[in-house]
Design an enzyme around this catalytic site. Structure first.
Site, PDB file in Angstrom:
ATOM      1  N   LYS A  13       0.832  -1.210   0.000  1.00 16.24           N
ATOM      2  CA  LYS A  13       0.000   0.000   0.000  1.00 16.24           C
ATOM      3  C   LYS A  13       0.864   1.256   0.000  1.00 16.24           C
ATOM      4  CE  LYS A  13      -2.102  -1.061   3.875  1.00 16.24           C
ATOM      5  NZ  LYS A  13      -1.340  -2.294   4.189  1.00 16.24           N
ATOM      6  N   ARG A  88      -9.784   1.268   8.683  1.00 20.39           N
ATOM      7  CA  ARG A  88      -9.352  -0.077   9.049  1.00 20.39           C
ATOM      8  C   ARG A  88     -10.376  -0.804   9.901  1.00 20.39           C
ATOM      9  NH1 ARG A  88      -3.354   0.875   8.760  1.00 20.39           N
ATOM     10  NH2 ARG A  88      -2.421  -1.105   9.235  1.00 20.39           N
ATOM     11  N   ARG A 127      11.767  -5.435   4.973  1.00 22.97           N
ATOM     12  CA  ARG A 127      11.520  -3.996   4.766  1.00 22.97           C
ATOM     13  C   ARG A 127      12.463  -3.146   5.608  1.00 22.97           C
ATOM     14  NH1 ARG A 127       5.676  -1.467   5.530  1.00 22.97           N
ATOM     15  NH2 ARG A 127       5.820  -2.519   7.541  1.00 22.97           N
ATOM     16  N   ARG A 160      11.291  -1.376  11.188  1.00 24.78           N
ATOM     17  CA  ARG A 160      10.201  -1.085  12.118  1.00 24.78           C
ATOM     18  C   ARG A 160      10.076  -2.180  13.165  1.00 24.78           C
ATOM     19  NH1 ARG A 160       5.153   0.598   8.317  1.00 24.78           N
ATOM     20  NH2 ARG A 160       4.076  -0.665   9.878  1.00 24.78           N
ATOM     21  N   ARG A 171      -0.435  -8.841  13.364  1.00 22.75           N
ATOM     22  CA  ARG A 171      -1.030  -7.791  12.504  1.00 22.75           C
ATOM     23  C   ARG A 171      -1.879  -8.420  11.393  1.00 22.75           C
ATOM     24  NH1 ARG A 171       4.137  -4.913  10.665  1.00 22.75           N
ATOM     25  NH2 ARG A 171       2.789  -3.723   9.296  1.00 22.75           N
TER      26      ARG A 171
HETATM   27  P1  AP5 Z   1       4.827  -1.569   1.860  1.00 23.61           P
HETATM   28  O1  AP5 Z   1       4.494  -0.791   0.642  1.00 23.61           O
HETATM   29  O2  AP5 Z   1       5.570  -0.900   2.968  1.00 23.61           O
HETATM   30  O3  AP5 Z   1       3.523  -2.338   2.406  1.00 23.61           O
HETATM   31  P2  AP5 Z   1       2.267  -1.779   3.180  1.00 23.61           P
HETATM   32  O4  AP5 Z   1       1.075  -2.484   2.617  1.00 23.61           O
HETATM   33  O5  AP5 Z   1       2.254  -0.289   3.205  1.00 23.61           O
HETATM   34  O6  AP5 Z   1       2.595  -2.390   4.616  1.00 23.61           O
HETATM   35  P3  AP5 Z   1       2.516  -1.736   6.075  1.00 23.61           P
HETATM   36  O7  AP5 Z   1       3.163  -2.750   6.985  1.00 23.61           O
HETATM   37  O8  AP5 Z   1       3.076  -0.365   6.114  1.00 23.61           O
HETATM   38  O9  AP5 Z   1       1.016  -1.717   6.282  1.00 23.61           O
HETATM   39  P4  AP5 Z   1       0.297  -1.638   7.598  1.00 23.61           P
HETATM   40  O10 AP5 Z   1      -1.043  -1.367   7.076  1.00 23.61           O
HETATM   41  O11 AP5 Z   1       0.393  -2.788   8.513  1.00 23.61           O
HETATM   42  O12 AP5 Z   1       1.097  -0.526   8.421  1.00 23.61           O
HETATM   43  P5  AP5 Z   1       0.777   0.992   8.725  1.00 23.61           P
HETATM   44  O13 AP5 Z   1       2.030   1.734   8.695  1.00 23.61           O
HETATM   45  O14 AP5 Z   1      -0.389   1.478   7.934  1.00 23.61           O
HETATM   46  O15 AP5 Z   1       5.672  -2.862   1.369  1.00 23.61           O
HETATM   47  C1  AP5 Z   1       6.200  -3.780   2.323  1.00 23.61           C
HETATM   48  C2  AP5 Z   1       7.586  -4.251   1.856  1.00 23.61           C
HETATM   49  O16 AP5 Z   1       7.439  -5.011   0.643  1.00 23.61           O
HETATM   50  C3  AP5 Z   1       8.551  -3.086   1.498  1.00 23.61           C
HETATM   51  O17 AP5 Z   1       9.834  -3.456   1.868  1.00 23.61           O
HETATM   52  C4  AP5 Z   1       8.450  -2.970  -0.059  1.00 23.61           C
HETATM   53  O18 AP5 Z   1       9.659  -2.512  -0.618  1.00 23.61           O
HETATM   54  C5  AP5 Z   1       8.149  -4.420  -0.444  1.00 23.61           C
HETATM   55  N1  AP5 Z   1       7.273  -4.541  -1.613  1.00 23.61           N
HETATM   56  C6  AP5 Z   1       6.167  -3.797  -1.909  1.00 23.61           C
HETATM   57  N2  AP5 Z   1       5.604  -4.241  -3.061  1.00 23.61           N
HETATM   58  C7  AP5 Z   1       6.382  -5.282  -3.489  1.00 23.61           C
HETATM   59  C8  AP5 Z   1       6.316  -6.179  -4.624  1.00 23.61           C
HETATM   60  N3  AP5 Z   1       5.338  -6.092  -5.542  1.00 23.61           N
HETATM   61  N4  AP5 Z   1       7.267  -7.149  -4.725  1.00 23.61           N
HETATM   62  C9  AP5 Z   1       8.262  -7.249  -3.790  1.00 23.61           C
HETATM   63  N5  AP5 Z   1       8.387  -6.436  -2.711  1.00 23.61           N
HETATM   64  C10 AP5 Z   1       7.453  -5.467  -2.566  1.00 23.61           C
HETATM   65  O19 AP5 Z   1       0.250   0.873  10.245  1.00 23.61           O
HETATM   66  C11 AP5 Z   1       1.124   0.582  11.311  1.00 23.61           C
HETATM   67  C12 AP5 Z   1       0.353   0.603  12.624  1.00 23.61           C
HETATM   68  O20 AP5 Z   1      -0.224   1.924  12.851  1.00 23.61           O
HETATM   69  C13 AP5 Z   1      -0.849  -0.354  12.709  1.00 23.61           C
HETATM   70  O21 AP5 Z   1      -0.466  -1.661  13.062  1.00 23.61           O
HETATM   71  C14 AP5 Z   1      -1.696   0.339  13.781  1.00 23.61           C
HETATM   72  O22 AP5 Z   1      -1.178   0.124  15.061  1.00 23.61           O
HETATM   73  C15 AP5 Z   1      -1.517   1.825  13.441  1.00 23.61           C
HETATM   74  N6  AP5 Z   1      -2.525   2.325  12.496  1.00 23.61           N
HETATM   75  C16 AP5 Z   1      -2.294   2.845  11.259  1.00 23.61           C
HETATM   76  N7  AP5 Z   1      -3.453   3.193  10.672  1.00 23.61           N
HETATM   77  C17 AP5 Z   1      -4.425   2.886  11.554  1.00 23.61           C
HETATM   78  C18 AP5 Z   1      -5.854   3.000  11.497  1.00 23.61           C
HETATM   79  N8  AP5 Z   1      -6.494   3.490  10.418  1.00 23.61           N
HETATM   80  N9  AP5 Z   1      -6.555   2.588  12.577  1.00 23.61           N
HETATM   81  C19 AP5 Z   1      -5.942   2.101  13.679  1.00 23.61           C
HETATM   82  N10 AP5 Z   1      -4.599   1.967  13.782  1.00 23.61           N
HETATM   83  C20 AP5 Z   1      -3.851   2.347  12.717  1.00 23.61           C
END
Ligand code: AP5
Length: 221
Positions: A13, A88, A127, A160, A171
Site C-alpha cells: 500500500k 481499518r 523492509r 520497524r 497484525r
Molecule cells: P509496503 O508498501 O511498505 O507495504 P504496506 O502495505 O504499506 O505495509 P505496512 O506494513 O506499512 O502496512 P500496515 O497497514 O500494517 O502498516 P501501517 O504503517 O499502515 O511494502 C512492504 C515491503 O514489501 C517493502 O519493503 C516494499 O519494498 C516491499 N514490496 C512492496 N511491493 C512489493 C512487490 N510487488 N514485490 C516485492 N516487494 C514489494 O500501520 C502501522 C500501525 O499503525 C498499525 O499496526 C496500527 O497500530 C496503526 N494504524 C495505522 N493506521 C491505523 C488505522 N487506520 N486505525 C488504527 N490503527 C492504525
C-alpha cells in the site's frame, strides 16, 4: 478523486500509494506514517499510539478519525486523495462517510491489494524504511544502492519494531478480523472495489493499478 488503498500489512500500500501520488499529483493520507511522525515529534497523540503500534494492534478509532479529519480539512478541494491504511474498521469507514461530505467529497473507489501470507511475512521481514523522507526499501526485492543508507536523503535506514515475525503474524490476524470485512461493506454499498493481484513484481502491480484506474474510473494516465 478519493481512493482507498485496502490490503494486509506488507502488500504494498505504502509503495504503490507513493507512486500514485507521484503520477497523479494526489495527496496520500497514510495514517501509519502520520502516527509514526507524531511519535518522532513526541506529541500526545504519538505517546498514546505507541503501545498499540508496537504490539501490532489498532490505535483507537476516535484518535484516528480526528487525525484524518484534521488533514482532510487542510486540503485544497480539487486535490485528489489516496487513503493508505485508513479506514481499518467499520467504525472508521462510517466516520469517513460522514466526514467526506463535510468537505464536498465522496469515496470513488477502493483498490484492494492482496497477496498470500507467506509472501507478506517475507516482505515485511526485509523492509527497511527511511525515518527522514519515508522512502521504503526491501533488502530482498528493492535494496538501496548503499546498504543501510537512503538513496534519496542519505539517512540511516531503520527496521520497524512491528515488522518482527511474531508481531507481523498478529497484525495479519488483526487485518483478517477487523479490516478485511470492509470489502463486504464497500461491495454492498455503491463503491467500486477494484481487485489487484499484489503478488507480482512491483512495476507489474503499478501497471495493473494504473490500468484499472484508467479503465474503471476514467482517470487520465
Ligand atoms: P509496503 O508498501 O511498505 O507495504 P504496506 O502495505 O504499506 O505495509 P505496512 O506494513 O506499512 O502496512 P500496515 O497497514 O500494517 O502498516 P501501517 O504503517 O499502515 O511494502 C512492504 C515491503 O514489501 C517493502 O519493503 C516494499 O519494498 C516491499 N514490496 C512492496 N511491493 C512489493 C512487490 N510487488 N514485490 C516485492 N516487494 C514489494 O500501520 C502501522 C500501525 O499503525 C498499525 O499496526 C496500527 O497500530 C496503526 N494504524 C495505522 N493506521 C491505523 C488505522 N487506520 N486505525 C488504527 N490503527 C492504525
Amino acid at each position: 478523486m478519493v481512493i482507498i488503498l485496502l490490503g494486509p500489512p506488507g502488500v504494498g500500500k505504502g509503495t504503490q500509494g507513493a507512486l500514485l501520488t507521484e503520477s497523479f499529483g494526489w495527496e496520500r493520507i497514510a495514517t501509519g506514517d502520520l502516527l509514526r511522525g507524531a511519535r518522532r515529534d513526541g506529541t500526545e497523540l504519538g505517546r498514546q499510539a505507541q503501545s498499540y503500534m508496537d504490539a501490532g494492534n489498532l490505535v483507537p478509532d476516535e484518535l484516528i478519525v480526528a487525525l484524518v479529519r484534521e488533514h482532510l480539512k487542510k486540503l485544497p478541494p480539487e486535490r485528489g486523495v489516496v487513503f493508505d491504511g485508513f479506514p481499518r474498521t467499520l467504525a472508521q469507514a462510517e466516520a469517513l462517510d460522514q466526514v467526506l461530505p463535510e468537505v464536498g467529497r465522496k469515496v470513488d473507489a477502493v483498490l484492494l491489494l492482496e497477496a498470500p501470507a507467506d509472501v507478506l511475512v517475507k516482505r515485511l521481514s526485509g523492509r527497511r524504511s527511511c525515518p527522514q523522507c519515508e522512502r521504503i526499501y526491501n533488502i530482498h526485492f528493492d535494496p538501496p544502492v548503499t546498504e543501510g543508507t537512503c538513496d534519496e536523503c542519505g539517512a540511516r535506514l531503520i527496521q520497524r519494531k512491528d515488522d518482527l515475525p511474531d508481531t507481523v503474524r498478529h497484525r495479519l490476524s488483526v487485518y483478517r478480523d477487523q479490516t478485511r470485512p470492509l470489502v463486504t461493506h464497500y461491495e454492498e454499498g455503491s463503491t467500486p472495489v477494484l481487485r489487484i493481484e499484489g503478488d507480482r513484481k512491483l512495476e507489474h502491480v503499478t501497471r495493473a493499478i494504473r490500468r484499472s484506474l484508467v479503465k474503471q474510473l476514467g482517470v487520465e494516465a
